[in-house]
Write an enzyme that holds these catalytic residues in place. Structure first.
Site, PDB file in Angstrom:
ATOM      1  N   GLY B 103      90.548  28.764  45.810  1.00 19.18           N
ATOM      2  CA  GLY B 103      91.369  27.634  45.395  1.00 19.18           C
ATOM      3  C   GLY B 103      91.459  27.643  43.890  1.00 19.18           C
ATOM      4  CB  CYS B 104      94.302  27.723  41.632  1.00 24.24           C
ATOM      5  SG  CYS B 104      94.701  29.425  42.041  1.00 24.24           S
ATOM      6  CB  ILE B 105      92.965  22.652  41.500  1.00 23.65           C
ATOM      7  CG1 ILE B 105      94.403  23.139  41.392  1.00 23.65           C
ATOM      8  CG2 ILE B 105      92.690  21.451  40.620  1.00 23.65           C
ATOM      9  CD1 ILE B 105      94.965  23.242  40.005  1.00 23.65           C
TER      10      ILE B 105
END
Lengths: 155, 105
Positions: B103-105
């Site tokens: 996940g990027c966040i």
């Protein structure tokens, strides 16, 4: 794993929604990987840490070919507001935090937040205009000192 | 991929040190896994995060990111980074024997 990144210094120089988010995502992502991160805000990027402005960051609807939208239509009154609202709504659905919330979160990860002195002087701003998480207003020389030994990313 | 002996049991770890098969993990391995990550003493808060990572993975098939941890584990982002300075989600996932959260966040 032999090659690893230990430290990044990310410069945010633009004041549009699409100009600010990538740097924030990279800084937050760096901290999540255990990489030391500093964020430097310069020129219109200062809006991202400006108390009165960082809740009103807009998507650029003019001169933004990636939007696949006629430039003339993008310039009509209210279009930027509507498109920004639409984009914010989409991001909220994906649980991407708003810019003020994201910056607070990044500060909580232990990343450093700094404002560029030349830009602060240019726009007639002072420390008080910025959110409390901003640690200092620094010169370009001080920036390089802080960035020493790491990667520098300009956005 | 490599085989490591943790708490006297052979387990498969990938190149980054995450469990290849989360079923090989047992709770007895936690202190040794934590030590490998530079955490000498596990506090209740560490355990809270590690247990939460494990249960989220078992329930959802993927471990939570730092943002999700901060919102749902009961431990704030600030404290998460104090507990796991090298990346809360990443390090806690290693200790909890689950794959690296994506996940990027």
């Amino acid at each position: 794993m032999t090659d690893t990144i230990e430290k990044v210094s990310i410069i945010i120089s633009k004041g549009s929604l699409e100009g600010i988010y990538p740097g924030l995502i990279m800084a937050n992502g760096a901290r999540a990987e255990g990489i030391e991160a500093n964020l430097f805000f310069t020129f219109f990027g200062l809006d991202a840490i400006h108390k009165a402005r960082n809740e009103h960051i807009k998507l650029a609807t003019v001169g933004n070919p990636g939007l696949h939208f006629a430039t003339m239509a993008g310039g009509l009154p209210g279009v930027s507001t509507v498109m920004t609202h639409y984009m914010n709504h989409k991001m909220e659905k994906l649980d991407i935090p708003s810019i003020p919330e994201f910056i607070e979160m990044i500060a909580d990860t232990g990343a450093g937040l700094y404002a560029c002195k030349a830009s602060v002087d240019l726009f007639g701003l002072e420390k008080n205009d910025f959110i409390e998480q901003v640690q200092d207003i620094i010169t370009v020389g001080e920036f390089y000192e802080k960035a020493a030994g790491g990667e520098i990313i300009f956005t | 991929m490599s085989t490591s002996t943790i708490a006297n049991i052979d387990v498969e770890l990938n190149n980054e040190g995450f469990f290849v098969d989360p079923d090989q993990w047992t709770v007895d391995m936690v202190s040794e896994l934590a030590l490998r990550e530079g955490i000498e003493e596990l506090t209740d808060a560490h355990w809270q995060v590690i247990r939460f990572m494990r249960s989220e993975y078992l329930a959802k098939g993927t471990g939570p990111t730092v943002r999700v941890l901060g919102k749902t584990s009961g431990v704030s982002i600030k404290e998460l980074y104090q507990l796991f300075p090298k990346g809360p989600a990443k390090v806690a996932a290693k200790i909890a024997g689950i794959p690296k959260p994506r996940g990027c966040i």
